[in-house]
Design a protein around this motif. Structure first.
Motif, PDB file in Angstrom:
ATOM      1  N   ASP A   1       0.860  -1.170   0.000  1.00 34.64           N
ATOM      2  CA  ASP A   1       0.000   0.000   0.000  1.00 34.64           C
ATOM      3  C   ASP A   1       0.900   1.225   0.000  1.00 34.64           C
ATOM      4  O   ASP A   1       1.465   1.592   1.020  1.00 34.64           O
ATOM      5  N   LEU A   2       1.013   1.850  -1.154  1.00 32.45           N
ATOM      6  CA  LEU A   2       1.937   2.968  -1.331  1.00 32.45           C
ATOM      7  C   LEU A   2       1.258   4.327  -1.175  1.00 32.45           C
ATOM      8  O   LEU A   2       1.888   5.357  -1.377  1.00 32.45           O
ATOM      9  N   LEU A   3      -0.019   4.335  -0.826  1.00 28.98           N
ATOM     10  CA  LEU A   3      -0.772   5.579  -0.846  1.00 28.98           C
ATOM     11  C   LEU A   3      -1.187   6.095   0.522  1.00 28.98           C
ATOM     12  O   LEU A   3      -2.056   6.956   0.623  1.00 28.98           O
ATOM     13  N   GLY A   4      -0.589   5.602   1.570  1.00 32.76           N
ATOM     14  CA  GLY A   4      -0.966   6.018   2.918  1.00 32.76           C
ATOM     15  C   GLY A   4      -0.925   7.518   3.127  1.00 32.76           C
ATOM     16  O   GLY A   4      -1.880   8.113   3.629  1.00 32.76           O
ATOM     17  N   GLU A   5       0.174   8.143   2.749  1.00 26.62           N
ATOM     18  CA  GLU A   5       0.312   9.597   2.929  1.00 26.62           C
ATOM     19  C   GLU A   5      -0.644  10.372   2.037  1.00 26.62           C
ATOM     20  O   GLU A   5      -1.226  11.374   2.452  1.00 26.62           O
ATOM     21  N   VAL A   6      -0.821   9.908   0.798  1.00 22.37           N
ATOM     22  CA  VAL A   6      -1.739  10.570  -0.122  1.00 22.37           C
ATOM     23  C   VAL A   6      -3.162  10.482   0.420  1.00 22.37           C
ATOM     24  O   VAL A   6      -3.908  11.460   0.421  1.00 22.37           O
ATOM     25  N   GLU A   7      -3.521   9.306   0.893  1.00 25.03           N
ATOM     26  CA  GLU A   7      -4.858   9.110   1.446  1.00 25.03           C
ATOM     27  C   GLU A   7      -5.101  10.046   2.631  1.00 25.03           C
ATOM     28  O   GLU A   7      -6.160  10.677   2.731  1.00 25.03           O
ATOM     29  N   GLN A   8      -4.132  10.156   3.516  1.00 25.55           N
ATOM     30  CA  GLN A   8      -4.276  11.032   4.685  1.00 25.55           C
ATOM     31  C   GLN A   8      -4.403  12.491   4.255  1.00 25.55           C
ATOM     32  O   GLN A   8      -5.219  13.243   4.779  1.00 25.55           O
TER      33      GLN A   8
ATOM     34  N   ILE B   1     -12.134   8.253   3.815  1.00 21.76           N
ATOM     35  CA  ILE B   1     -11.828   7.296   2.752  1.00 21.76           C
ATOM     36  C   ILE B   1     -12.020   5.878   3.273  1.00 21.76           C
ATOM     37  O   ILE B   1     -11.473   5.503   4.312  1.00 21.76           O
ATOM     38  N   LEU B   2     -12.785   5.102   2.515  1.00 23.48           N
ATOM     39  CA  LEU B   2     -13.008   3.701   2.865  1.00 23.48           C
ATOM     40  C   LEU B   2     -12.031   2.778   2.151  1.00 23.48           C
ATOM     41  O   LEU B   2     -11.638   1.751   2.687  1.00 23.48           O
ATOM     42  N   ASP B   3     -11.655   3.154   0.955  1.00 24.71           N
ATOM     43  CA  ASP B   3     -10.744   2.323   0.177  1.00 24.71           C
ATOM     44  C   ASP B   3     -10.218   3.158  -0.981  1.00 24.71           C
ATOM     45  O   ASP B   3     -10.718   4.243  -1.254  1.00 24.71           O
ATOM     46  N   HIS B   4      -9.217   2.641  -1.654  1.00 23.80           N
ATOM     47  CA  HIS B   4      -8.702   3.285  -2.858  1.00 23.80           C
ATOM     48  C   HIS B   4      -8.178   2.216  -3.797  1.00 23.80           C
ATOM     49  O   HIS B   4      -7.856   1.108  -3.361  1.00 23.80           O
ATOM     50  N   ARG B   5      -8.118   2.556  -5.066  1.00 22.82           N
ATOM     51  CA  ARG B   5      -7.587   1.652  -6.079  1.00 22.82           C
ATOM     52  C   ARG B   5      -6.709   2.460  -7.013  1.00 22.82           C
ATOM     53  O   ARG B   5      -6.987   3.619  -7.300  1.00 22.82           O
ATOM     54  N   LEU B   6      -5.681   1.815  -7.491  1.00 20.77           N
ATOM     55  CA  LEU B   6      -4.752   2.493  -8.377  1.00 20.77           C
ATOM     56  C   LEU B   6      -4.319   1.519  -9.468  1.00 20.77           C
ATOM     57  O   LEU B   6      -3.983   0.366  -9.173  1.00 20.77           O
ATOM     58  N   SER B   7      -4.370   1.980 -10.702  1.00 20.52           N
ATOM     59  CA  SER B   7      -3.911   1.171 -11.827  1.00 20.52           C
ATOM     60  C   SER B   7      -2.883   1.969 -12.608  1.00 20.52           C
ATOM     61  O   SER B   7      -3.097   3.145 -12.908  1.00 20.52           O
ATOM     62  N   PHE B   8      -1.789   1.325 -12.925  1.00 21.46           N
ATOM     63  CA  PHE B   8      -0.756   1.913 -13.764  1.00 21.46           C
ATOM     64  C   PHE B   8      -0.826   1.237 -15.127  1.00 21.46           C
ATOM     65  O   PHE B   8      -0.828   0.013 -15.203  1.00 21.46           O
ATOM     66  N   HIS B   9      -0.883   2.026 -16.195  1.00 19.60           N
ATOM     67  CA  HIS B   9      -0.879   1.505 -17.552  1.00 19.60           C
ATOM     68  C   HIS B   9       0.498   1.770 -18.134  1.00 19.60           C
ATOM     69  O   HIS B   9       1.010   2.881 -18.039  1.00 19.60           O
ATOM     70  N   GLY B  10       1.090   0.735 -18.724  1.00 26.06           N
ATOM     71  CA  GLY B  10       2.419   0.886 -19.282  1.00 26.06           C
ATOM     72  C   GLY B  10       2.849  -0.379 -19.995  1.00 26.06           C
ATOM     73  O   GLY B  10       2.015  -1.161 -20.451  1.00 26.06           O
ATOM     74  N   VAL B  11       4.141  -0.579 -20.083  1.00 30.16           N
ATOM     75  CA  VAL B  11       4.707  -1.733 -20.774  1.00 30.16           C
ATOM     76  C   VAL B  11       5.390  -2.611 -19.740  1.00 30.16           C
ATOM     77  O   VAL B  11       6.277  -2.151 -19.014  1.00 30.16           O
ATOM     78  N   CYS B  12       4.960  -3.862 -19.662  1.00 35.70           N
ATOM     79  CA  CYS B  12       5.466  -4.785 -18.636  1.00 35.70           C
ATOM     80  C   CYS B  12       6.878  -5.262 -18.941  1.00 35.70           C
ATOM     81  O   CYS B  12       7.393  -5.077 -20.049  1.00 35.70           O
TER      82      CYS B  12
END
Length: 161
Positions: A112-119, A129-140
């Motif tokens: 969970d890399l978004l703790g500070e952003v969420e706060q 905030i109850l939850d969050h989701r994050l998707s990165f689009h790119g080349v694997c």
């Protein structure tokens, strides 16, 4: 797998539902393919191999019920197809995804890399905030050597808006 099925059986019972053979067959397919982010149609085709009597509507109803009961996450990676995955029973938040625009692979980030952003969002907007989701689009990592990085702008056109 049996422990997980038993926990789900209890969750269903708590909400006055039963774990019918059709629901169990659907859940078993999802458990067997837990890392695959299956669509309802994918689940149906796999269930049909084992239990040909189960119809597509039954699979859809089962997936929707399991989503409503927070047993499954219903997720969309921007391509218009709903996919399903089990909620992590021990995680505070949903995990994040890396989506390859070349091959369509979906990899997971469990940190969970978004703790500070969420706060910060919570404080600034007075928003619980109850939850969050994050998707990165790119080349694997599997495709990165197949694409000319100088021509990466052409790849960006495959990113859903």
């Amino acid at each position: 797998m049996e422990e997980r099925i038993d926990r789900i059986r209890q969750q269903l019972h708590t909400h006055s539902y039963k774990l019918t053979p059709q629901r169990e067959a659907t859940l078993r397919v999802l458990l067997e393919h837990e890392e695959d982010h299956l669509s309802a149609e994918d689940v149906y085709l796999l269930v049909k191999e084992k239990s040909p009597e189960i119809g597509l509507a039954t699979v859809y109803r089962t997936l929707e019920l399991m989503s409503e009961l927070h047993i499954l996450h219903k997720i969309n990676f921007g391509d218009g197809v709903a996919r399903y995955e089990f909620r992590n029973e021990n995680a505070e938040h949903h995990h994040h995804h890396l989506i390859c625009v070349m091959c369509g692979a979906v990899d997971e980030i469990h940190d969970d890399l978004l703790g500070e952003v969420e706060q910060s969002v919570s404080d600034k907007f007075h928003f619980h905030i109850l939850d969050h989701r994050l998707s990165f689009h790119g080349v694997c990592h599997r495709c990165i050597d197949k694409v000319d990085i100088n021509d990466i702008t052409n790849v960006k056109t495959n990113i859903p808006s």
